[in-house]
Design a protein around this motif. Structure first.
Motif, PDB file in Angstrom:
ATOM      1  N   PHE A   1      17.040 -13.363 -29.755  1.00  0.00           N
ATOM      2  CA  PHE A   1      16.656 -14.654 -30.335  1.00  0.00           C
ATOM      3  C   PHE A   1      17.382 -15.756 -29.576  1.00  0.00           C
ATOM      4  CE2 PHE A   1      17.106 -18.193 -33.341  1.00  0.00           C
ATOM      5  CZ  PHE A   1      15.803 -18.329 -33.793  1.00  0.00           C
ATOM      6  N   ASN A   2      16.613 -16.685 -29.024  1.00  0.00           N
ATOM      7  CA  ASN A   2      17.141 -17.876 -28.357  1.00  0.00           C
ATOM      8  C   ASN A   2      16.655 -19.090 -29.142  1.00  0.00           C
ATOM      9  OD1 ASN A   2      17.567 -20.127 -26.610  1.00  0.00           O
ATOM     10  ND2 ASN A   2      17.426 -18.837 -24.791  1.00  0.00           N
ATOM     11  N   PRO A   3      17.575 -19.916 -29.668  1.00  0.00           N
ATOM     12  CA  PRO A   3      17.148 -21.032 -30.525  1.00  0.00           C
ATOM     13  C   PRO A   3      16.590 -22.220 -29.759  1.00  0.00           C
ATOM     14  CG  PRO A   3      19.508 -21.107 -30.235  1.00  0.00           C
ATOM     15  CD  PRO A   3      19.045 -19.848 -29.554  1.00  0.00           C
ATOM     16  N   GLY A   4      16.688 -22.202 -28.415  1.00  0.00           N
ATOM     17  CA  GLY A   4      16.371 -23.399 -27.652  1.00  0.00           C
ATOM     18  C   GLY A   4      17.572 -24.320 -27.603  1.00  0.00           C
TER      19      GLY A   4
ATOM     20  N   ALA B   1      15.256 -32.019 -30.844  1.00  0.00           N
ATOM     21  CA  ALA B   1      16.475 -31.217 -30.902  1.00  0.00           C
ATOM     22  C   ALA B   1      16.120 -29.893 -31.582  1.00  0.00           C
ATOM     23  CB  ALA B   1      17.551 -31.946 -31.696  1.00  0.00           C
ATOM     24  N   ARG B   2      16.462 -28.794 -30.933  1.00  0.00           N
ATOM     25  CA  ARG B   2      16.025 -27.489 -31.426  1.00  0.00           C
ATOM     26  C   ARG B   2      17.216 -26.633 -31.869  1.00  0.00           C
ATOM     27  NH1 ARG B   2      10.595 -26.626 -29.845  1.00  0.00           N
ATOM     28  NH2 ARG B   2       9.852 -28.316 -28.505  1.00  0.00           N
ATOM     29  N   TYR B   3      16.978 -25.858 -32.907  1.00  0.00           N
ATOM     30  CA  TYR B   3      17.942 -24.844 -33.324  1.00  0.00           C
ATOM     31  C   TYR B   3      17.191 -23.750 -34.051  1.00  0.00           C
ATOM     32  CZ  TYR B   3      18.237 -26.321 -38.317  1.00  0.00           C
ATOM     33  OH  TYR B   3      17.988 -26.605 -39.639  1.00  0.00           O
ATOM     34  N   GLY B   4      17.901 -22.696 -34.483  1.00  0.00           N
ATOM     35  CA  GLY B   4      17.240 -21.578 -35.116  1.00  0.00           C
ATOM     36  C   GLY B   4      17.877 -21.185 -36.422  1.00  0.00           C
ATOM     37  N   LEU B   5      17.114 -20.474 -37.249  1.00  0.00           N
ATOM     38  CA  LEU B   5      17.585 -19.937 -38.526  1.00  0.00           C
ATOM     39  C   LEU B   5      17.194 -18.469 -38.625  1.00  0.00           C
ATOM     40  CD1 LEU B   5      16.623 -22.896 -40.847  1.00  0.00           C
ATOM     41  CD2 LEU B   5      18.957 -22.074 -40.491  1.00  0.00           C
ATOM     42  N   LEU B   6      18.154 -17.646 -39.016  1.00  0.00           N
ATOM     43  CA  LEU B   6      17.931 -16.236 -39.229  1.00  0.00           C
ATOM     44  C   LEU B   6      18.353 -15.906 -40.660  1.00  0.00           C
ATOM     45  CD1 LEU B   6      18.823 -16.720 -36.146  1.00  0.00           C
ATOM     46  CD2 LEU B   6      19.223 -14.269 -36.101  1.00  0.00           C
ATOM     47  N   GLU B   7      17.546 -15.116 -41.347  1.00  0.00           N
ATOM     48  CA  GLU B   7      17.885 -14.742 -42.714  1.00  0.00           C
ATOM     49  C   GLU B   7      17.650 -13.255 -42.896  1.00  0.00           C
ATOM     50  OE1 GLU B   7      17.464 -16.566 -47.202  1.00  0.00           O
ATOM     51  OE2 GLU B   7      16.170 -17.312 -45.592  1.00  0.00           O
ATOM     52  N   LYS B   8      18.657 -12.565 -43.432  1.00  0.00           N
ATOM     53  CA  LYS B   8      18.559 -11.123 -43.630  1.00  0.00           C
ATOM     54  C   LYS B   8      18.451 -10.815 -45.114  1.00  0.00           C
ATOM     55  CE  LYS B   8      20.496  -6.757 -42.029  1.00  0.00           C
ATOM     56  NZ  LYS B   8      21.627  -6.079 -41.327  1.00  0.00           N
ATOM     57  N   THR B   9      17.392 -10.083 -45.475  1.00  0.00           N
ATOM     58  CA  THR B   9      17.190  -9.617 -46.841  1.00  0.00           C
ATOM     59  C   THR B   9      17.065  -8.102 -46.782  1.00  0.00           C
ATOM     60  OG1 THR B   9      16.001 -11.657 -47.384  1.00  0.00           O
ATOM     61  CG2 THR B   9      15.769  -9.801 -48.910  1.00  0.00           C
ATOM     62  N   GLY B  10      18.021  -7.397 -47.374  1.00  0.00           N
ATOM     63  CA  GLY B  10      18.052  -5.951 -47.220  1.00  0.00           C
ATOM     64  C   GLY B  10      18.350  -5.608 -45.773  1.00  0.00           C
ATOM     65  N   GLN B  11      17.455  -4.865 -45.129  1.00  0.00           N
ATOM     66  CA  GLN B  11      17.614  -4.514 -43.726  1.00  0.00           C
ATOM     67  C   GLN B  11      16.715  -5.341 -42.808  1.00  0.00           C
ATOM     68  OE1 GLN B  11      20.035  -2.308 -42.676  1.00  0.00           O
ATOM     69  NE2 GLN B  11      20.563  -2.483 -44.859  1.00  0.00           N
ATOM     70  N   LEU B  12      16.009  -6.306 -43.361  1.00  0.00           N
ATOM     71  CA  LEU B  12      15.009  -7.046 -42.597  1.00  0.00           C
ATOM     72  C   LEU B  12      15.482  -8.456 -42.286  1.00  0.00           C
ATOM     73  CD1 LEU B  12      11.748  -5.962 -44.457  1.00  0.00           C
ATOM     74  CD2 LEU B  12      12.733  -4.993 -42.368  1.00  0.00           C
ATOM     75  N   TRP B  13      15.283  -8.887 -41.031  1.00  0.00           N
ATOM     76  CA  TRP B  13      15.570 -10.254 -40.604  1.00  0.00           C
ATOM     77  C   TRP B  13      14.266 -11.056 -40.539  1.00  0.00           C
ATOM     78  CZ3 TRP B  13      20.313 -12.333 -39.951  1.00  0.00           C
ATOM     79  CH2 TRP B  13      21.402 -11.485 -39.705  1.00  0.00           C
ATOM     80  N   THR B  14      14.333 -12.313 -40.923  1.00  0.00           N
ATOM     81  CA  THR B  14      13.262 -13.263 -40.625  1.00  0.00           C
ATOM     82  C   THR B  14      13.836 -14.330 -39.706  1.00  0.00           C
ATOM     83  OG1 THR B  14      13.747 -14.574 -42.602  1.00  0.00           O
ATOM     84  CG2 THR B  14      12.048 -12.874 -42.789  1.00  0.00           C
ATOM     85  N   TYR B  15      12.981 -14.908 -38.861  1.00  0.00           N
ATOM     86  CA  TYR B  15      13.428 -15.817 -37.811  1.00  0.00           C
ATOM     87  C   TYR B  15      12.602 -17.098 -37.858  1.00  0.00           C
ATOM     88  CZ  TYR B  15      15.060 -11.309 -35.982  1.00  0.00           C
ATOM     89  OH  TYR B  15      15.644 -10.079 -35.849  1.00  0.00           O
ATOM     90  N   ARG B  16      13.281 -18.224 -37.658  1.00  0.00           N
ATOM     91  CA  ARG B  16      12.587 -19.510 -37.568  1.00  0.00           C
ATOM     92  C   ARG B  16      13.171 -20.332 -36.424  1.00  0.00           C
ATOM     93  NH1 ARG B  16      12.972 -23.080 -42.583  1.00  0.00           N
ATOM     94  NH2 ARG B  16      14.672 -21.722 -43.299  1.00  0.00           N
TER      95      ARG B  16
END
Length: 247
Positions: free
Chosen positions: A171-174, A198-213
């Motif tokens: 994952f590269n947030p820019g 201006a760019r950045y990223g968000l990662l969220e882990k629920t259980g064993q799963l990551w979501t990415y924005r």
């Protein structure tokens, strides 16, 4: 677990402030900074002091390394300007940054690759452009010892989310503060995000799963462009206001 990821701020204080304001609405559990914090013809020392105040987990970028190294020749306009503008307080902070870090969540954090701070991990330079590398090329740059499930990296300024054949994710947030630039290594090429946000990223882990924005934040890029032009850097000024680098 919700992680905000910033990278490649490059001394762009208003872009960083806009990202901080947006992150406040997202309420992450932690923020990680992937380096290249202050280098640029903008506000290097002011940006460094704000980052010190925030005390985020931060790794060293290649320009952070150069900033605290031997004196830079004036031909290298960006790093020469940065060195001349930094206070000893910010220099000491940059010098103490680690090359890489690891989180308990199976996450590895570095600026460019696990072994080198100035090598593109996910792009291959072809002519004046840098294209997405093959999975085999990326795995070769990661190396045999890179066993983490998730790698967070910057350096290219291009937002990326890549799943490798091994099941590992990159994952590269820019870039927070530098949406386009030119470089002479390995040959002349440009990197362009295509918009001035201006760019950045968000990662969220629920259980064993990551979501990415990936997030692109509006800010006063006209002011940043004006500051670059005030410091004699027309190419930076154009990039900051458009997201493209003049060819």
């Amino acid at each position: 677990m919700k992680i905000a990821v910033v990278a490649d701020i490059h001394g762009n204080l208003p872009a960083l402030e806009a990202v901080i304001a947006d992150m406040a609405r997202e309420s992450p559990d932690m923020v990680v900074n992937l380096g290249d914090c202050v280098s640029g013809p903008l506000w290097p020392d002011e940006t460094g002091h704000l980052l010190m105040e925030k005390a985020w987990l931060t790794v060293r970028g290649n320009h952070d390394r150069i900033a605290v190294g031997p004196p830079v020749h004036p031909d290298n306009q960006t790093d020469h300007f940065t060195q001349s503008a930094l206070s000893s307080t910010v220099i000491d902070w940059l010098a103490a940054l680690p090359f890489s870090c690891h989180l308990d969540q199976g996450v590895s954090i570095f600026h460019a690759t696990p072994h080198q701070d100035d090598l593109y991990l996910t792009e291959t330079v072809t002519g004046e452009d840098a294209l997405l590398s093959s999975a085999a090329e990326i795995l070769g740059r990661l190396g045999d010892n890179a066993t983490s499930a998730l790698f967070l990296c910057g350096h290219t300024h291009i937002p990326r989310l890549i799943t490798l054949p091994t099941g590992q994710t990159i994952f590269n947030p820019g870039s927070v503060g530098c949406p386009a630039y030119s470089d002479e290594t390995p040959n002349h090429h440009v990197m362009e995000a295509g918009s001035p946000h201006a760019r950045y990223g968000l990662l969220e882990k629920t259980g064993q799963l990551w979501t990415y924005r990936h997030k692109a934040v509006d800010y006063d890029w006209a002011a940043a462009s004006k500051q670059a032009r005030r410091n004699g850097r027309e190419g930076w000024a154009h990039a900051l206001s458009t997201g493209f680098y003049p060819r």
